[in-house]
Design a protein around this motif. Structure first.
Motif, PDB file in Angstrom:
ATOM      1  N   GLU A  49     -11.474  -2.539  16.587  1.00 46.75           N
ATOM      2  CA  GLU A  49     -12.184  -1.476  17.353  1.00 46.75           C
ATOM      3  C   GLU A  49     -11.687  -1.478  18.644  1.00 46.75           C
ATOM      4  OE1 GLU A  49     -14.677   2.407  16.110  1.00 46.75           O
ATOM      5  OE2 GLU A  49     -15.750   0.684  17.169  1.00 46.75           O
ATOM      6  N   TYR A  50     -11.509  -3.076  19.029  1.00 49.65           N
ATOM      7  CA  TYR A  50     -11.651  -3.342  21.100  1.00 49.65           C
ATOM      8  C   TYR A  50      -9.871  -3.266  21.225  1.00 49.65           C
ATOM      9  CZ  TYR A  50     -11.642  -6.071  24.898  1.00 49.65           C
ATOM     10  OH  TYR A  50     -12.777  -7.117  26.479  1.00 49.65           O
ATOM     11  N   GLU A  51      -9.356  -3.441  20.093  1.00 48.97           N
ATOM     12  CA  GLU A  51      -7.702  -3.667  20.429  1.00 48.97           C
ATOM     13  C   GLU A  51      -7.550  -2.185  20.794  1.00 48.97           C
ATOM     14  OE1 GLU A  51      -4.510  -4.601  17.480  1.00 48.97           O
ATOM     15  OE2 GLU A  51      -5.771  -6.367  17.657  1.00 48.97           O
ATOM     16  N   VAL A  52      -7.817  -1.088  19.813  1.00 43.27           N
ATOM     17  CA  VAL A  52      -7.316  -0.224  19.223  1.00 43.27           C
ATOM     18  C   VAL A  52      -7.512   0.700  20.649  1.00 43.27           C
ATOM     19  CG1 VAL A  52      -7.263   2.376  18.142  1.00 43.27           C
ATOM     20  CG2 VAL A  52      -6.669  -0.313  16.449  1.00 43.27           C
ATOM     21  N   GLN A  53      -8.895   0.556  21.322  1.00 44.32           N
ATOM     22  CA  GLN A  53      -9.613   1.076  21.708  1.00 44.32           C
ATOM     23  C   GLN A  53      -9.649   0.437  23.443  1.00 44.32           C
ATOM     24  OE1 GLN A  53     -12.853   3.277  18.742  1.00 44.32           O
ATOM     25  NE2 GLN A  53     -14.014   1.689  20.831  1.00 44.32           N
ATOM     26  N   ASP A  54      -8.183  -0.304  23.656  1.00 46.42           N
ATOM     27  CA  ASP A  54      -7.935  -1.192  24.653  1.00 46.42           C
ATOM     28  C   ASP A  54      -9.560  -1.471  26.125  1.00 46.42           C
ATOM     29  OD1 ASP A  54      -5.139  -0.851  24.890  1.00 46.42           O
ATOM     30  OD2 ASP A  54      -5.695   1.113  25.600  1.00 46.42           O
ATOM     31  N   GLY A  55     -10.494  -2.456  24.783  1.00 48.12           N
ATOM     32  CA  GLY A  55     -11.051  -2.421  25.219  1.00 48.12           C
ATOM     33  C   GLY A  55     -12.600  -2.172  25.424  1.00 48.12           C
ATOM     34  N   GLU A  56     -12.595  -1.034  25.385  1.00 49.82           N
ATOM     35  CA  GLU A  56     -13.532   0.375  25.502  1.00 49.82           C
ATOM     36  C   GLU A  56     -14.440   0.715  24.286  1.00 49.82           C
ATOM     37  OE1 GLU A  56     -14.963   1.825  27.977  1.00 49.82           O
ATOM     38  OE2 GLU A  56     -13.160   1.343  29.003  1.00 49.82           O
ATOM     39  N   ALA A  57     -14.719  -0.968  24.315  1.00 49.79           N
ATOM     40  CA  ALA A  57     -15.622  -0.880  22.393  1.00 49.79           C
ATOM     41  C   ALA A  57     -16.813  -1.459  22.956  1.00 49.79           C
ATOM     42  CB  ALA A  57     -15.063  -0.966  21.459  1.00 49.79           C
ATOM     43  N   SER A  58     -17.806  -0.747  22.236  1.00 52.98           N
ATOM     44  CA  SER A  58     -19.042  -1.939  22.226  1.00 52.98           C
ATOM     45  C   SER A  58     -19.384  -2.377  20.773  1.00 52.98           C
ATOM     46  CB  SER A  58     -20.557  -0.682  22.566  1.00 52.98           C
ATOM     47  OG  SER A  58     -21.082  -0.342  21.364  1.00 52.98           O
ATOM     48  N   ARG A  59     -20.360  -3.130  20.618  1.00 57.29           N
ATOM     49  CA  ARG A  59     -20.635  -4.043  18.920  1.00 57.29           C
ATOM     50  C   ARG A  59     -21.244  -3.007  18.581  1.00 57.29           C
ATOM     51  NH1 ARG A  59     -19.347  -9.399  17.809  1.00 57.29           N
ATOM     52  NH2 ARG A  59     -18.305  -9.911  20.073  1.00 57.29           N
ATOM     53  N   ALA A  60     -21.565  -2.343  18.881  1.00 61.70           N
ATOM     54  CA  ALA A  60     -22.869  -0.999  18.292  1.00 61.70           C
ATOM     55  C   ALA A  60     -22.418  -0.196  17.073  1.00 61.70           C
ATOM     56  CB  ALA A  60     -23.328   0.053  19.053  1.00 61.70           C
ATOM     57  N   ASP A  61     -21.337   0.173  17.483  1.00 64.99           N
ATOM     58  CA  ASP A  61     -20.921   0.968  16.062  1.00 64.99           C
ATOM     59  C   ASP A  61     -19.984   0.503  14.300  1.00 64.99           C
ATOM     60  OD1 ASP A  61     -21.081   2.775  17.423  1.00 64.99           O
ATOM     61  OD2 ASP A  61     -19.427   4.235  17.337  1.00 64.99           O
ATOM     62  N   THR A  62     -20.050  -0.538  14.821  1.00 64.89           N
ATOM     63  CA  THR A  62     -19.277  -1.893  13.866  1.00 64.89           C
ATOM     64  C   THR A  62     -20.172  -2.474  13.224  1.00 64.89           C
ATOM     65  OG1 THR A  62     -18.593  -3.149  15.976  1.00 64.89           O
ATOM     66  CG2 THR A  62     -16.920  -1.773  14.290  1.00 64.89           C
ATOM     67  N   PHE A  63     -21.086  -2.909  13.913  1.00 63.03           N
ATOM     68  CA  PHE A  63     -22.166  -3.546  13.504  1.00 63.03           C
ATOM     69  C   PHE A  63     -22.994  -2.852  12.338  1.00 63.03           C
ATOM     70  CE2 PHE A  63     -26.603  -6.120  12.947  1.00 63.03           C
ATOM     71  CZ  PHE A  63     -26.220  -7.159  13.640  1.00 63.03           C
ATOM     72  N   CYS A  64     -23.105  -1.766  12.686  1.00 66.53           N
ATOM     73  CA  CYS A  64     -24.421  -0.770  12.722  1.00 66.53           C
ATOM     74  C   CYS A  64     -23.568  -0.282  10.847  1.00 66.53           C
ATOM     75  CB  CYS A  64     -24.691   0.082  13.325  1.00 66.53           C
ATOM     76  SG  CYS A  64     -26.122   1.424  12.635  1.00 66.53           S
ATOM     77  N   ARG A  71     -15.126  -9.384  12.914  1.00 67.00           N
ATOM     78  CA  ARG A  71     -13.088  -9.194  12.929  1.00 67.00           C
ATOM     79  C   ARG A  71     -13.394  -7.343  12.835  1.00 67.00           C
ATOM     80  NH1 ARG A  71     -10.083 -12.793  11.464  1.00 67.00           N
ATOM     81  NH2 ARG A  71     -10.795 -14.383  11.170  1.00 67.00           N
ATOM     82  N   ALA A  72     -14.399  -6.101  12.673  1.00 68.22           N
ATOM     83  CA  ALA A  72     -14.060  -4.958  13.162  1.00 68.22           C
ATOM     84  C   ALA A  72     -14.690  -4.552  14.172  1.00 68.22           C
ATOM     85  CB  ALA A  72     -15.442  -4.110  12.399  1.00 68.22           C
ATOM     86  N   TYR A  73     -14.963  -5.465  14.951  1.00 67.63           N
ATOM     87  CA  TYR A  73     -15.413  -5.154  16.644  1.00 67.63           C
ATOM     88  C   TYR A  73     -13.722  -5.818  17.354  1.00 67.63           C
ATOM     89  CZ  TYR A  73     -16.467  -5.914  21.055  1.00 67.63           C
ATOM     90  OH  TYR A  73     -16.557  -6.714  23.212  1.00 67.63           O
ATOM     91  N   ARG A  74     -13.127  -6.431  16.864  1.00 70.34           N
ATOM     92  CA  ARG A  74     -12.116  -6.614  17.833  1.00 70.34           C
ATOM     93  C   ARG A  74     -11.086  -6.425  17.418  1.00 70.34           C
ATOM     94  NH1 ARG A  74     -10.847 -12.593  16.168  1.00 70.34           N
ATOM     95  NH2 ARG A  74     -13.045 -13.068  14.976  1.00 70.34           N
ATOM     96  N   ALA A 102      -4.962  -1.848  12.920  1.00 78.17           N
ATOM     97  CA  ALA A 102      -5.554  -3.305  13.428  1.00 78.17           C
ATOM     98  C   ALA A 102      -6.479  -4.168  12.205  1.00 78.17           C
ATOM     99  CB  ALA A 102      -6.630  -2.875  14.563  1.00 78.17           C
ATOM    100  N   ALA A 103      -6.721  -3.286  11.105  1.00 76.44           N
ATOM    101  CA  ALA A 103      -7.898  -3.616   9.934  1.00 76.44           C
ATOM    102  C   ALA A 103      -7.343  -4.598   9.500  1.00 76.44           C
ATOM    103  CB  ALA A 103      -8.670  -2.460   8.971  1.00 76.44           C
TER     104      ALA A 103
END
Ligand code: PMV
Length: 337
Positions: free
Chosen positions: A152-167, A147-150, A87-88
């Motif tokens: 993670e979102y893809e790998v985790q089938d939509g179960e990702a918040s922006r928190a981890d990647t933004f931080c 882009r990192a959020y997108r 995904a990256a």
């Protein structure tokens, strides 16, 4: 060859409630994942993950080839490493307009895996940063975080918040409320992390809170109360001297709010015996406060303590596999020389 690294994170306050639009305050900590990327002259991807399992592994693959690692690793681990790297890589290819770029990728991480410390986000952030730079493109941090959020979102089938990647991208303490993410000023927060060696299932834990909220009105109030704790914590932080060492009073107040937050998370059913035992060991050792961090169910706790006592006490706690100090990381993603 380009090496980028990005930090993991703990939640000072607000996990789970953030799913329902309440604010949360995750903080980047000085535990990093480093991703080394070297462009290839074909379109294949070779991933070497030295720290993601006991023996590490190497796997090379093209678009459709199967992925056979050089040593026996659990399929879940292989999927996790290659999934996040794929995904990256896709994000980097897109950003650099280089759809056929191939890479040799090496992942080294000192962030416990899947334990609420944002290990996958750190790998994705560092991976996109290194791969785009390798292709001659330097992304703005906001674009990298997005882009990192997108990814993670893809790998985790939509179960990702922006928190981890933004931080992980920005570093420091951040405030998340819905899609609104921003950095906030804080003093140097002295975190200690205890890890029970396990991991909770985020999807199941989030579903459990949802079911409880639907069944009991007062569980919805509990979620709102966590939001109140976060707002109170933010007020304390904004009144403090940014970048300085925190006063004892501030640590005491923040610690009380962390204890309160843990109690409410416990009530929502997302703690565990091992997490509770580590929380109590930290408090009894003199920590200002302690709570689970992340989804819960197992994994990590975070305590606030400016002495060595909590770390030592956790090391002697049967349920704790690993304990370490984790100062606030103010830098976020960076290129390693
Ligand atoms: O375990 P982590 O670090 O992925 O944190 C999960 C945080 C939750 O609030 C429970 C879920 C979410 O997506 O915000």
């Amino acid at each position: 060859m380009t090496v980028s690294s990005a930090p993991g994170k703990v939640y000072l306050f607000g996990e789970h409630a953030v799913v329902y639009g309440e604010p949360a305050v995750p903080c980047a900590v000085e535990r990093r994942a480093a991703v080394t990327v070297e462009a290839r002259d074909d379109d294949r991807i070779r991933v070497e993950a030295s720290d993601l399992s006991l023996d590490g592994f190497t796997v090379e693959y093209g678009g459709t080839a199967d992925r056979r690692p050089d040593v026996d690793v659990p399929a879940s681990l292989l999927d996790a490493a290659t999934g996040y790297i794929d995904a990256a890589v896709e994000q980097a290819r897109d950003a650099a307009d280089a759809p056929d770029a191939g890479f040799d990728v090496t992942i080294e991480s000192d962030i416990p895996l899947g334990a609420g410390l944002g290990s996958s986000a750190a790998v994705v952030v560092a991976g996109i940063d290194a791969a785009t730079r390798e292709l001659g493109v330097e992304l703005e941090k906001t674009e990298l975080a997005d882009r990192a959020y997108r990814a993670e979102y893809e790998v985790q089938d939509g179960e990702a918040s922006r928190a981890d990647t933004f931080c992980s991208t920005m570093g420091g303490a951040v405030r998340i409320e819905g899609d609104d993410c921003r950095r906030i000023d804080t003093p140097n927060l002295p975190f200690v992390v205890g890890f029970d060696g396990g991991a909770g299932d985020t999807g199941e834990l989030v579903a459990g809170v949802r079911a409880l909220r639907e069944e009991y009105g007062f569980a919805a109030d509990t979620v709102e109360n966590i939001g109140d704790i976060v707002r109170r914590g933010e007020t304390l932080l904004s009144a403090a001297d940014p970048g300085a060492d925190p006063t004892e009073d501030l640590l005491t107040e923040l610690g009380r709010l962390m204890n309160f937050d843990h109690g409410l998370l416990e009530a929502l059913g997302v703690s565990s015996r091992t997490l509770d035992n580590m929380v109590w060991a930290a408090r009894e050792a003199g920590a200002h406060g302690a709570k689970l961090t992340g989804a819960g169910g197992g994994g990590c706790i975070v305590a606030l303590d400016d002495t060595r006592e909590t770390e030592t006490a956790l090391r002697y706690t049967a349920e704790c596999e690993n304990a370490f100090r984790a100062e606030l990381d103010r830098e976020g993603v960076r290129v390693e020389e």
